[in-house]
Enzyme design. Sequence first.
Site, PDB file in Angstrom:
ATOM      1  N   ARG A 168       0.828  -1.230   0.000  1.00  0.00           N
ATOM      2  CA  ARG A 168       0.000   0.000   0.000  1.00  0.00           C
ATOM      3  C   ARG A 168       0.853   1.267   0.000  1.00  0.00           C
ATOM      4  O   ARG A 168       0.761   2.107   0.910  1.00  0.00           O
ATOM      5  CB  ARG A 168      -0.917   0.021   1.224  1.00  0.00           C
ATOM      6  CG  ARG A 168      -1.763  -1.223   1.386  1.00  0.00           C
ATOM      7  CD  ARG A 168      -3.243  -0.938   1.257  1.00  0.00           C
ATOM      8  NE  ARG A 168      -4.020  -2.130   1.445  1.00  0.00           N
ATOM      9  CZ  ARG A 168      -4.823  -2.357   2.478  1.00  0.00           C
ATOM     10  NH1 ARG A 168      -4.989  -1.428   3.399  1.00  0.00           N
ATOM     11  NH2 ARG A 168      -5.494  -3.485   2.578  1.00  0.00           N
ATOM     12  N   HIS A 278     -10.450  -7.358  -2.679  1.00  0.00           N
ATOM     13  CA  HIS A 278     -10.190  -6.299  -1.711  1.00  0.00           C
ATOM     14  C   HIS A 278      -9.978  -4.965  -2.445  1.00  0.00           C
ATOM     15  O   HIS A 278      -9.167  -4.141  -2.031  1.00  0.00           O
ATOM     16  CB  HIS A 278      -8.962  -6.653  -0.882  1.00  0.00           C
ATOM     17  CG  HIS A 278      -9.106  -6.400   0.594  1.00  0.00           C
ATOM     18  ND1 HIS A 278      -9.359  -7.404   1.497  1.00  0.00           N
ATOM     19  CD2 HIS A 278      -9.021  -5.278   1.325  1.00  0.00           C
ATOM     20  CE1 HIS A 278      -9.403  -6.893   2.718  1.00  0.00           C
ATOM     21  NE2 HIS A 278      -9.205  -5.593   2.641  1.00  0.00           N
TER      22      HIS A 278
HETATM   23  C1  LIG Z   1     -10.560   1.745   3.231  1.00  0.00           C
HETATM   24  C2  LIG Z   1     -10.904   0.285   3.108  1.00  0.00           C
HETATM   25  C3  LIG Z   1     -10.808  -0.521   4.218  1.00  0.00           C
HETATM   26  C4  LIG Z   1     -11.154  -1.862   4.141  1.00  0.00           C
HETATM   27  N1  LIG Z   1     -11.119  -2.641   5.268  1.00  0.00           N
HETATM   28  C5  LIG Z   1     -11.544  -3.919   5.212  1.00  0.00           C
HETATM   29  C6  LIG Z   1     -11.631  -4.702   6.388  1.00  0.00           C
HETATM   30  O1  LIG Z   1     -11.345  -4.230   7.483  1.00  0.00           O
HETATM   31  N2  LIG Z   1     -12.040  -5.992   6.266  1.00  0.00           N
HETATM   32  C7  LIG Z   1     -12.376  -6.545   5.052  1.00  0.00           C
HETATM   33  O2  LIG Z   1     -12.741  -7.732   4.983  1.00  0.00           O
HETATM   34  N3  LIG Z   1     -12.314  -5.815   3.930  1.00  0.00           N
HETATM   35  C8  LIG Z   1     -11.934  -4.524   3.980  1.00  0.00           C
HETATM   36  N4  LIG Z   1     -11.923  -3.762   2.834  1.00  0.00           N
HETATM   37  C9  LIG Z   1     -12.391  -4.350   1.568  1.00  0.00           C
HETATM   38  C10 LIG Z   1     -13.900  -4.158   1.412  1.00  0.00           C
HETATM   39  O3  LIG Z   1     -14.608  -4.955   2.309  1.00  0.00           O
HETATM   40  C11 LIG Z   1     -14.363  -4.545  -0.004  1.00  0.00           C
HETATM   41  O4  LIG Z   1     -13.934  -5.844  -0.306  1.00  0.00           O
HETATM   42  C12 LIG Z   1     -13.880  -3.593  -1.085  1.00  0.00           C
HETATM   43  O5  LIG Z   1     -13.832  -2.263  -0.615  1.00  0.00           O
HETATM   44  C13 LIG Z   1     -14.826  -3.681  -2.265  1.00  0.00           C
HETATM   45  O6  LIG Z   1     -14.482  -2.833  -3.275  1.00  0.00           O
HETATM   46  P1  LIG Z   1     -15.169  -1.390  -3.502  1.00  0.00           P
HETATM   47  O7  LIG Z   1     -14.573  -0.498  -2.471  1.00  0.00           O
HETATM   48  O8  LIG Z   1     -14.744  -1.062  -4.888  1.00  0.00           O
HETATM   49  O9  LIG Z   1     -16.647  -1.563  -3.352  1.00  0.00           O
HETATM   50  C14 LIG Z   1     -11.580  -2.414   2.901  1.00  0.00           C
HETATM   51  C15 LIG Z   1     -11.664  -1.583   1.783  1.00  0.00           C
HETATM   52  C16 LIG Z   1     -11.362  -0.249   1.875  1.00  0.00           C
HETATM   53  C17 LIG Z   1     -11.519   0.615   0.661  1.00  0.00           C
END
Ligand SMILES: Cc1cc2nc3c(=O)[nH]c(=O)nc-3n(C[C@H](O)[C@H](O)[C@H](O)COP(=O)(O)O)c2cc1C
Length: 376
Positions: A168, A278
């Site tokens: 990241r 993710h």
């Molecule tokens: C800022 C941020 C923090 C995230 N934190 C987590 C998390 O704590 N646990 C998790 O399973 N996924 C996490 N994700 C992934 C999201 O659950 C999800 O899979 C992803 O954001 C989907 O894509 P989108 O943002 O384009 O809708 C995170 C995503 C973002 C953008």
Amino acid sequence: MDHHAKYPGLSDLKARARKRIPHFVWEYLDSATGHEATLKRNRTKLDEVLLRPSILHGEFTPDLSTTFLGRDYKLPFGVAPVGMSGLIWPGAERLLAQEAARQGIPYSMSTVATQTPEDVAPYLGEDAWFQMYPPRDPDIRKDIMARARAAGFNTLILTVDVPVASRRERQTRGGLTQPPRLTGRLAMQAALRPTWLNGIRKTGMPRMKLMDSYAEQTTSLSSTEHVGYLLRTSPDWDYVKYLRDEWDGPLIIKGVCNADDAARLQDEGVDALWVSNHAGRQFDGGLSTIEALPHVRAATTLPLIFDSGIEGGLDILRAIALGADFVMMGRPWHYALGALGDAGPAHLADILAKDMVSNMGQLGTKTLKELPARLL
Ligand SMILES: Cc1cc2nc3c(=O)[nH]c(=O)nc-3n(C[C@H](O)[C@H](O)[C@H](O)COP(=O)(O)O)c2cc1C
């Protein structure tokens, strides 16, 4: 107030959110890992999914409803877990839980949210999902599951696509630490975003409160080596077995993009799989999720959730056409909060529903079940 004239699409919300969220927080929310090739690929490959419109269907109102894990939903989408949600926008966990409850859609809370399960309990609807980053210590595991259950979370998500921290680079360059501290450059960025800053003054500086309740070491660490990583392990197949035995509700595995894994997870007795990369935040050399989806679909009969890169109703239809049963979003809800505060999530849900209705009208599809046959 009707926001559609000024903010008809997600891109409008994103543009306004960027002006209202401090830069270092924006970099956390909006970035991916590496060159962000996977982030971009998620978008371009969605655009390549084409559907065949059909004409002369007369007047009809498309039905957006679906059934998932035995429950009926008026809308086929929900809120994905986002760590440090309440840093992105003050009070985000409460606001998203409340709106999800009002809409009757699932709200997922992250292990590394800024609120504990107890904090959000009063705002949860019937579809409260708890996302687990796997604690190493069996006592902490049990305690977290018991607390989530007691607070009203009925579905457990195990996220498996974060076996290790990812680099990241953009997020790191942004300067966020855990817990966050508003000093120097970051304080100046925050001062330029008064609505956000006033909100944070009211909530207090966000931290990973659930993790803090188990950690001795909570001094400032980099945003990719925070307290969450000190407590968690890299899960394996035994971990899945363990959770399957311990959790007496639906168990969903999140971050599945591979057919072999999907087939084996079905044998392990999990209830659903969540196809996700993710949003490109973990690995920059894989398929987009929309490319992975048909492979996973072919390998299992389990219900599938899809995420990563959904930006509107048409994208939701595309994912369903390719075999998804439900669609989730992470960043879009936070763009909506950043743009319109309390009113943001309801407006985004409305944008998505209107967009689905309009596109289903073009396609001449009355129900979501008809979509796979419209794939070109
Ligand atoms: C800022 C941020 C923090 C995230 N934190 C987590 C998390 O704590 N646990 C998790 O399973 N996924 C996490 N994700 C992934 C999201 O659950 C999800 O899979 C992803 O954001 C989907 O894509 P989108 O943002 O384009 O809708 C995170 C995503 C973002 C953008």
